[in-house]
Design a protein around this motif. Structure first.
Motif, PDB file in Angstrom:
ATOM      1  N   TRP A   1     -20.467  -1.194  66.059  1.00  0.00           N
ATOM      2  CA  TRP A   1     -21.303  -2.200  66.715  1.00  0.00           C
ATOM      3  C   TRP A   1     -20.773  -3.599  66.432  1.00  0.00           C
ATOM      4  CZ3 TRP A   1     -26.940  -3.516  64.898  1.00  0.00           C
ATOM      5  CH2 TRP A   1     -27.515  -4.390  65.818  1.00  0.00           C
ATOM      6  N   GLY A   2     -20.415  -3.845  65.163  1.00  0.00           N
ATOM      7  CA  GLY A   2     -19.900  -5.159  64.797  1.00  0.00           C
ATOM      8  C   GLY A   2     -18.584  -5.485  65.480  1.00  0.00           C
ATOM      9  N   GLN A   3     -17.699  -4.482  65.622  1.00  0.00           N
ATOM     10  CA  GLN A   3     -16.411  -4.730  66.263  1.00  0.00           C
ATOM     11  C   GLN A   3     -16.551  -4.947  67.761  1.00  0.00           C
ATOM     12  OE1 GLN A   3     -13.295  -5.101  64.874  1.00  0.00           O
ATOM     13  NE2 GLN A   3     -14.417  -5.149  62.945  1.00  0.00           N
ATOM     14  N   LEU A   4     -17.480  -4.242  68.392  1.00  0.00           N
ATOM     15  CA  LEU A   4     -17.629  -4.350  69.839  1.00  0.00           C
ATOM     16  C   LEU A   4     -18.323  -5.637  70.254  1.00  0.00           C
ATOM     17  CD1 LEU A   4     -18.632  -0.677  70.712  1.00  0.00           C
ATOM     18  CD2 LEU A   4     -16.447  -1.799  71.190  1.00  0.00           C
ATOM     19  N   TYR A   5     -19.243  -6.124  69.430  1.00  0.00           N
ATOM     20  CA  TYR A   5     -20.032  -7.293  69.808  1.00  0.00           C
ATOM     21  C   TYR A   5     -19.730  -8.523  68.951  1.00  0.00           C
ATOM     22  CZ  TYR A   5     -22.934  -4.258  72.699  1.00  0.00           C
ATOM     23  OH  TYR A   5     -23.374  -3.382  73.658  1.00  0.00           O
ATOM     24  N   LYS A   6     -18.677  -8.480  68.167  1.00  0.00           N
ATOM     25  CA  LYS A   6     -18.392  -9.600  67.281  1.00  0.00           C
ATOM     26  C   LYS A   6     -17.711 -10.736  68.038  1.00  0.00           C
ATOM     27  CE  LYS A   6     -13.699  -8.690  65.669  1.00  0.00           C
ATOM     28  NZ  LYS A   6     -12.835  -8.526  64.490  1.00  0.00           N
ATOM     29  N   SER A   7     -17.749 -11.911  67.445  1.00  0.00           N
ATOM     30  CA  SER A   7     -17.001 -13.063  67.947  1.00  0.00           C
ATOM     31  C   SER A   7     -16.554 -13.899  66.757  1.00  0.00           C
ATOM     32  CB  SER A   7     -17.852 -13.911  68.900  1.00  0.00           C
ATOM     33  OG  SER A   7     -18.913 -14.542  68.200  1.00  0.00           O
ATOM     34  N   GLU A   8     -15.428 -14.556  66.937  1.00  0.00           N
ATOM     35  CA  GLU A   8     -14.884 -15.373  65.856  1.00  0.00           C
ATOM     36  C   GLU A   8     -14.094 -16.518  66.473  1.00  0.00           C
ATOM     37  OE1 GLU A   8     -11.286 -14.678  62.808  1.00  0.00           O
ATOM     38  OE2 GLU A   8     -12.996 -13.326  62.464  1.00  0.00           O
ATOM     39  N   GLY A   9     -14.475 -17.728  66.133  1.00  0.00           N
ATOM     40  CA  GLY A   9     -13.798 -18.896  66.672  1.00  0.00           C
ATOM     41  C   GLY A   9     -13.587 -19.957  65.624  1.00  0.00           C
ATOM     42  N   ASN A  10     -12.590 -20.802  65.853  1.00  0.00           N
ATOM     43  CA  ASN A  10     -12.254 -21.879  64.922  1.00  0.00           C
ATOM     44  C   ASN A  10     -12.355 -23.223  65.631  1.00  0.00           C
ATOM     45  OD1 ASN A  10     -11.169 -20.406  62.382  1.00  0.00           O
ATOM     46  ND2 ASN A  10     -10.095 -19.412  64.060  1.00  0.00           N
ATOM     47  N   LYS A  11     -12.816 -24.208  64.881  1.00  0.00           N
ATOM     48  CA  LYS A  11     -12.959 -25.549  65.429  1.00  0.00           C
ATOM     49  C   LYS A  11     -12.649 -26.582  64.367  1.00  0.00           C
ATOM     50  CE  LYS A  11     -14.097 -28.819  68.292  1.00  0.00           C
ATOM     51  NZ  LYS A  11     -13.257 -29.121  69.472  1.00  0.00           N
ATOM     52  N   LEU A  12     -11.789 -27.524  64.706  1.00  0.00           N
ATOM     53  CA  LEU A  12     -11.472 -28.655  63.839  1.00  0.00           C
ATOM     54  C   LEU A  12     -12.353 -29.825  64.264  1.00  0.00           C
ATOM     55  CD1 LEU A  12      -7.955 -29.807  62.752  1.00  0.00           C
ATOM     56  CD2 LEU A  12      -9.589 -31.466  63.610  1.00  0.00           C
ATOM     57  N   VAL A  13     -13.102 -30.380  63.312  1.00  0.00           N
ATOM     58  CA  VAL A  13     -14.034 -31.469  63.603  1.00  0.00           C
ATOM     59  C   VAL A  13     -13.725 -32.643  62.694  1.00  0.00           C
ATOM     60  CG1 VAL A  13     -16.459 -32.136  63.777  1.00  0.00           C
ATOM     61  CG2 VAL A  13     -15.804 -29.769  64.216  1.00  0.00           C
ATOM     62  N   VAL A  14     -13.516 -33.815  63.297  1.00  0.00           N
ATOM     63  CA  VAL A  14     -13.269 -35.043  62.550  1.00  0.00           C
ATOM     64  C   VAL A  14     -14.596 -35.675  62.174  1.00  0.00           C
ATOM     65  CG1 VAL A  14     -12.132 -37.303  62.609  1.00  0.00           C
ATOM     66  CG2 VAL A  14     -11.103 -35.353  63.800  1.00  0.00           C
ATOM     67  N   GLU A  15     -14.605 -36.375  61.037  1.00  0.00           N
ATOM     68  CA  GLU A  15     -15.828 -37.063  60.618  1.00  0.00           C
ATOM     69  C   GLU A  15     -16.363 -37.946  61.741  1.00  0.00           C
ATOM     70  OE1 GLU A  15     -15.340 -37.678  55.788  1.00  0.00           O
ATOM     71  OE2 GLU A  15     -14.451 -39.140  57.159  1.00  0.00           O
ATOM     72  N   GLY A  16     -17.675 -37.783  61.988  1.00  0.00           N
ATOM     73  CA  GLY A  16     -18.310 -38.538  63.055  1.00  0.00           C
ATOM     74  C   GLY A  16     -18.372 -37.795  64.373  1.00  0.00           C
ATOM     75  N   ALA A  17     -17.608 -36.712  64.513  1.00  0.00           N
ATOM     76  CA  ALA A  17     -17.618 -35.915  65.741  1.00  0.00           C
ATOM     77  C   ALA A  17     -18.537 -34.721  65.569  1.00  0.00           C
ATOM     78  CB  ALA A  17     -16.204 -35.473  66.096  1.00  0.00           C
ATOM     79  N   GLY A  18     -18.748 -33.997  66.663  1.00  0.00           N
ATOM     80  CA  GLY A  18     -19.669 -32.872  66.621  1.00  0.00           C
ATOM     81  C   GLY A  18     -19.117 -31.647  67.307  1.00  0.00           C
ATOM     82  N   PHE A  19     -19.929 -30.594  67.327  1.00  0.00           N
ATOM     83  CA  PHE A  19     -19.547 -29.307  67.910  1.00  0.00           C
ATOM     84  C   PHE A  19     -20.791 -28.652  68.476  1.00  0.00           C
ATOM     85  CE2 PHE A  19     -19.537 -24.679  67.229  1.00  0.00           C
ATOM     86  CZ  PHE A  19     -18.500 -24.313  68.072  1.00  0.00           C
ATOM     87  N   SER A  20     -20.639 -28.048  69.660  1.00  0.00           N
ATOM     88  CA  SER A  20     -21.690 -27.259  70.280  1.00  0.00           C
ATOM     89  C   SER A  20     -21.154 -25.851  70.504  1.00  0.00           C
ATOM     90  CB  SER A  20     -22.109 -27.882  71.621  1.00  0.00           C
ATOM     91  OG  SER A  20     -23.115 -27.117  72.234  1.00  0.00           O
ATOM     92  N   ASN A  21     -21.969 -24.860  70.213  1.00  0.00           N
ATOM     93  CA  ASN A  21     -21.493 -23.471  70.226  1.00  0.00           C
ATOM     94  C   ASN A  21     -21.373 -22.937  71.648  1.00  0.00           C
ATOM     95  OD1 ASN A  21     -20.607 -21.077  69.085  1.00  0.00           O
ATOM     96  ND2 ASN A  21     -22.669 -20.237  68.891  1.00  0.00           N
ATOM     97  N   THR A  22     -20.345 -23.397  72.336  1.00  0.00           N
ATOM     98  CA  THR A  22     -19.973 -22.891  73.657  1.00  0.00           C
ATOM     99  C   THR A  22     -18.487 -22.585  73.646  1.00  0.00           C
ATOM    100  OG1 THR A  22     -19.549 -25.127  74.482  1.00  0.00           O
ATOM    101  CG2 THR A  22     -21.763 -24.234  74.828  1.00  0.00           C
ATOM    102  N   LEU A  23     -18.046 -21.722  74.568  1.00  0.00           N
ATOM    103  CA  LEU A  23     -16.649 -21.275  74.564  1.00  0.00           C
ATOM    104  C   LEU A  23     -15.674 -22.438  74.734  1.00  0.00           C
ATOM    105  CD1 LEU A  23     -16.791 -17.978  76.681  1.00  0.00           C
ATOM    106  CD2 LEU A  23     -16.548 -18.222  74.212  1.00  0.00           C
ATOM    107  N   THR A  24     -16.018 -23.415  75.542  1.00  0.00           N
ATOM    108  CA  THR A  24     -15.094 -24.515  75.815  1.00  0.00           C
ATOM    109  C   THR A  24     -14.894 -25.417  74.603  1.00  0.00           C
ATOM    110  OG1 THR A  24     -16.941 -25.804  76.703  1.00  0.00           O
ATOM    111  CG2 THR A  24     -15.648 -24.504  78.251  1.00  0.00           C
ATOM    112  N   GLN A  25     -15.760 -25.329  73.600  1.00  0.00           N
ATOM    113  CA  GLN A  25     -15.659 -26.203  72.437  1.00  0.00           C
ATOM    114  C   GLN A  25     -14.692 -25.675  71.375  1.00  0.00           C
ATOM    115  OE1 GLN A  25     -17.926 -29.187  71.305  1.00  0.00           O
ATOM    116  NE2 GLN A  25     -17.454 -29.378  73.482  1.00  0.00           N
TER     117      GLN A  25
END
Length: 569
Positions: free
Chosen positions: A219-243
């Motif tokens: 179940w974990g392998q079929l429905y898992k997701s893993e992503g990386n994001k570099l964020v600079v101080e003062g910037a933000g992130f929203s949990n969408t694929l394009t981010q």
């Protein structure tokens, strides 16, 4: 007296060979009279295959094959984890790479053969558990079996004579055995008791836990997701694929499964050992965040540390990396600001010696007024050791003496070609170097606040007084983790119960002897040889003897109980 049996008469002479020939056959009937046994057929072979698949030895063999099959997944680069390493391996080992590709070793956990082992193991475990469960339920609903005729033949036994009535001995034995958590009842002239059902229960729990773990992992392998994001101080992130900077997921995962949340990196704090053999070792790595869960969630403050992620629903946000982002301002030949931003650079060593590129794609015009694109190779050290160090490498990971080295290019970066490019690399195919008055590549070393003027009035570059820090986050969404943990704990507990708890039976028979004195026989039997059975039997016999003491018969040595074998007096 023992009964003797007369031997069979010897065969007549001349029949020895006939008997020998007959003994070598399964039947003495003529071959033409033998029945024609039917072939197994499809149903017969299916039953045979099912019996083999659901046997314990096949389940253990499949479990071993699954463990062996996971080894290549740990040693060989996997396409689902690092495509770059897979490509490098194929380029450096062409023949071996083709073989690995045909065998599915670059994607072991999604290969046909690994999935086949996984599914067969799953079916085998279910086939083992279901009949054993019904058998165990039947044992729980039934009663311990009655006593054998001769208890003195059992490995652990004892006997004595007592003046107590058989009914009194039975009542005392029932009370004693039930107090010791035996399942006991009176069967004929003896009390039958059994204990240790938790052993079989632990065995079943262990196998059921394995199934739970297999389902949770799948179940974990079929429905898992893993992503990386570099964020600079003062910037933000929203949990969408394009981010995401990079993202990979299971086969059944969809973008609708992403947990809605967002966060801003307010400040990254890193402290390091200043002295001693561990100089430069990080002491504190933490990121202060403002986050909100859900599309209309309220802002909350938190601090993410290494191995202490932010948990939002099924998602976990881990702090995995850190670096510096110098603020760089670029002006064109007319003095117009065409670029101003904090540029994240990637660390090259433990002291955060970093490198990267600056790309000016739009708005720049050269001294002739023509539109061009600018590119800069950047090399940054947070603590410059000076010329005495003899190297352009950082001497310490903190911002003690930052220095930025830039080399400049102009032309076409190829950003409009439609081919994806890395923000940390520069395509110099259509780029020209800026050169100084001596015809050498134009390079400069800048301290915070310094500027450099490009040749021929092409503009200027300023290294801002502020050096921001960035943090790398890994957002992991892997359902089934709680079930896998629960299954692991249950498997350990069930295995411990099946190994250390012994199933054992105890019988107590009390009958009147020929002289009217009650004879007590007591015996115990375990499913495997263990010193615990005679020791426990001796303990029980000692307590029961106190309630039904031996008859005063000095001429009979059996007036006191004989300790069970292996038990202490």
């Amino acid at each position: 007296m023992s009964k003797t049996t007369a031997p069979d008469p010897a065969p007549p002479a001349g029949e020895d060979q006939d008997l020998g020939a007959a003994g070598s056959q399964l039947s003495t009937a003529p071959k033409e009279d033998l029945p024609n046994l039917p072939a197994l057929g499809v149903i017969g072979w299916a039953r045979w295959f099912w019996r083999q698949l659901t046997s314990m030895r096949v389940a253990l063999l499949l479990l071993l094959l699954l463990s062996l099959g996971a080894i290549p997944g740990s040693l060989i680069p996997q396409s689902g984890q690092d495509e770059t390493k897979v490509a490098d391996f194929r380029r450096n080992h062409e023949t071996l790479g083709e073989i690995y590709d045909k065998l599915g070793l670059f994607h072991v956990y999604g290969s046909v053969w690994f999935s086949a082992i996984y599914i067969l193991l799953f079916i085998s475990l279910i086939g083992c558990i279901v009949p054993r469960t019904w058998q165990f339920v039947g044992q729980l609903r039934g009663r311990p079996p009655g006593a054998p005729k001769r208890l003195t033949r059992l490995p652990a036994h004892t006997t004595w004579r007592t003046t107590a009535e058989p009914e009194q001995v039975h009542e005392a034995a029932l009370a004693l055995l039930k107090k010791r958590r035996f399942r006991a009842h009176l069967a004929g002239d003896a009390v039958a008791a059994e204990k240790g059902y938790v052993r079989e229960l632990g065995n079943l729990v262990f196998h059921i836990a394995l199934i739970v773990m297999l389902v949770a992992f799948a179940w974990g392998q079929l429905y898992k997701s893993e992503g990386n994001k570099l964020v600079v101080e003062g910037a933000g992130f929203s949990n969408t694929l394009t981010q995401y900077d990079d993202f990979k997921s299971g086969n059944l995962f969809s973008s609708d499964d992403l947990v809605p949340f967002s966060f801003n990196l307010k400040k990254f704090t890193g402290t390091y050992e200043r002295t001693g053999p561990n100089k430069g070792t990080p002491r504190t790595y933490q990121a202060s965040l403002d986050f909100s869960a859900g599309p209309y969630g309220k802002d909350e403050k938190t601090t993410v540390r290494v191995n202490h992620p932010l948990e939002i629903g099924d998602s976990k946000v881990y702090l995995v990396s850190h670096g510096y982002a110098p603020v760089i301002t670029v002006r064109d030949a007319q003095g117009k600001v065409v670029y101003e931003d904090a540029v994240p650079l990637l660390p090259l060593d433990a002291n955060v010696t970093s490198s990267g590129v600056v790309k000016v794609l739009d708005g720049y015009r050269n001294a002739q007024g023509k539109k061009e694109q600018l590119g800069f190779n950047a090399f940054f050290v947070p603590t410059y050791g000076g010329h005495a160090s003899g190297t352009m490498l950082s001497q310490f990971p903190a911002l003690d003496s930052p220095l930025l080295a830039l080399s400049a290019y102009h032309g076409d970066l190829g950003a409009d070609s439609g081919i994806p490019q890395s923000v940390y690399q520069m395509d110099k195919t259509n780029m020209k170097e800026f050169k100084d008055s001596k015809g050498k590549l134009f390079k400069r070393l800048l301290r915070p606040g310094d500027s450099m003027t490009l040749p021929n009035g092409a503009g200027s570059v300023t290294f801002g007084k502020t050096v921001k820090e960035w943090a790398g986050f890994q957002v992991v969404q892997e359902p089934g983790g709680g079930w896998a943990l629960a299954g692991s704990i249950a498997a350990i507990g069930g295995l411990a119960a099946s190994l250390f708890i012994q199933r054992r039976r105890v019988w107590v028979r009390a009958v009147k002897g020929a002289d009217g004195v009650t004879v007590v026989e007591m015996a115990g039997l375990g499913r495997s040889e263990s010193a615990k059975v005679p020791e426990e039997l001796g303990d029980l016999a000692g307590i029961l003897y106190d309630q039904a003491p031996g008859a005063p018969d000095p001429d009979d040595p059996a007036d006191t109980p004989v300790p069970a074998e292996g038990a202490e007096k």
